[in-house]
Motif scaffolding. Sequence first.
Motif, PDB file in Angstrom:
ATOM      1  N   ILE A 303       0.828  -1.218   0.000  1.00 41.32           N
ATOM      2  CA  ILE A 303       0.000   0.000   0.000  1.00 41.32           C
ATOM      3  C   ILE A 303       0.860   1.265   0.000  1.00 41.32           C
ATOM      4  CG2 ILE A 303      -2.156   0.991   0.866  1.00 41.32           C
ATOM      5  CD1 ILE A 303      -2.462  -1.293   2.743  1.00 41.32           C
ATOM      6  N   PRO A 304       1.905   1.320   0.870  1.00 33.93           N
ATOM      7  CA  PRO A 304       2.721   2.541   0.805  1.00 33.93           C
ATOM      8  C   PRO A 304       3.277   2.785  -0.598  1.00 33.93           C
ATOM      9  CG  PRO A 304       3.309   1.231   2.730  1.00 33.93           C
ATOM     10  CD  PRO A 304       2.372   0.390   1.912  1.00 33.93           C
ATOM     11  N   GLY A 305       3.644   1.690  -1.283  1.00 28.99           N
ATOM     12  CA  GLY A 305       4.167   1.806  -2.650  1.00 28.99           C
ATOM     13  C   GLY A 305       3.107   2.384  -3.576  1.00 28.99           C
ATOM     14  N   TRP A 306       1.870   1.900  -3.406  1.00 28.40           N
ATOM     15  CA  TRP A 306       0.761   2.396  -4.240  1.00 28.40           C
ATOM     16  C   TRP A 306       0.549   3.883  -3.976  1.00 28.40           C
ATOM     17  CZ3 TRP A 306      -3.874   4.878  -4.169  1.00 28.40           C
ATOM     18  CH2 TRP A 306      -4.723   4.712  -5.281  1.00 28.40           C
ATOM     19  N   CYS A 307       0.587   4.246  -2.689  1.00 25.59           N
ATOM     20  CA  CYS A 307       0.373   5.663  -2.336  1.00 25.59           C
ATOM     21  C   CYS A 307       1.484   6.535  -2.929  1.00 25.59           C
ATOM     22  CB  CYS A 307       0.315   5.844  -0.820  1.00 25.59           C
ATOM     23  SG  CYS A 307      -1.123   5.066  -0.082  1.00 25.59           S
TER      24      CYS A 307
END
Length: 390
Positions: A303-307
């Motif tokens: 998720i952090p990567g997506w954000c």
Amino acid sequence: MSRIILEARDIRYRYPRGMEAIRGISFHVRRGEKIALVGPNGAGKSTILLMFNGMIRPDSGTILFDNVPISYDRASLRTLRKSVGFVLQNPDRQIISPTVYQDVAFGPTNLGFTDEEVKEAVEGALGRVGLSGFGRRPPHHLSGGEKKRVAIAGVLAMDPDVLVFDEPTSGLDPSGSEDIMELLDELNQQGKTVIISTHDIELAYPWADRAILLLNGRILQEDVPDVAFGNPELVRKARLSMPTVLELYLELGRRGFCLPERRPKTVLDMLNVIDRAFRNKPCYTQPGSITLFDIDSSHDTDIPGWCAAHPGVPVGAMGTRAKQRAADEKIWLDFTYGVIDKCILKALLGEHSLIIVTGSMVGRVHERVREFCRENQVEIQVSSLSKRHG
Ligand code: ADP
């Protein structure tokens, strides 16, 4: 329509050396409902709630649980209290043990659970209120909101069908109040019947399935919230003020505007009312989309990567564990309450958003967006984030 689980039939009660607190009240609660008893201080809300788990016995009239009148012998009350859990207004009065674990374990231990069962019940309950890992902490060092959650976990550990909350948000700041209301929503979504007392009409209005307006030990009005709170005279009589969006809607109606029939509950609904009222062309052309990340269906999505790959996209979380996951991954949350509507509002402005969500709430998002799109003839895409897109 689901079965009636609790019922008050013409109950009356006078406190010893007090005046008559309850003066002939009848109503019922159905399994799975969210009910709000709303009224000013002294209206009789707490007294009624205390009758629902047998802590106060009416002088006349009957309380029924599952269509059977309550009996007041010790064994029957014990059984009743296993099914109807009560969370007091002040958690300091409910929390009695030196550690969070011992406190939450109190109920299941008393019910004769084995050590292993107690442990499972405590850990399960702490997880459901977002306090996993808090077991060793002394409760008096926790914040107001955390103490409230410990008290709720203590009740959840006994897995009751009905949860009764006396003023669940009292003493909490607005954000803490919203968190608690969302937790109550989540518990209801998981199958619990939830009854609250409150004088906060703004919080009760979008939350409750039905509201019961009380004054001086009598029912003034009982209905879906937009009707129960929609009569200005009654609301004033109860020393409350009408929910703002409802008041705006009624004011526009009085001025002769043509309005949608369904009364607004949220800012999003209100915006829709205003759009229609003024026959404005919406200022958006192509709505944005909503991406869902279901923490229960894919564990390894970044998720952090997506954000990071989607800077500026606002992120919301729904559900205790989803919020915990966001905190663990150090993801800043733009929305933690009313998340679906806030993301729809963004979509209407052409913006995209991400909702981190627990599995049990995914259906709710799809349902709300579908309903909004149908009513307003717009198309907002809801897609799921999986490893592939991560
Ligand atoms: P609410 O929860 O709506 O504030 P309560 O149920 O606490 O109202 O109180 C209803 C009425 O009963 C009030 O008039 C209150 O003063 C009275 N009352 C509440 N508790 C007691 C008590 N322990 N002894 C005497 N009167 C009480």
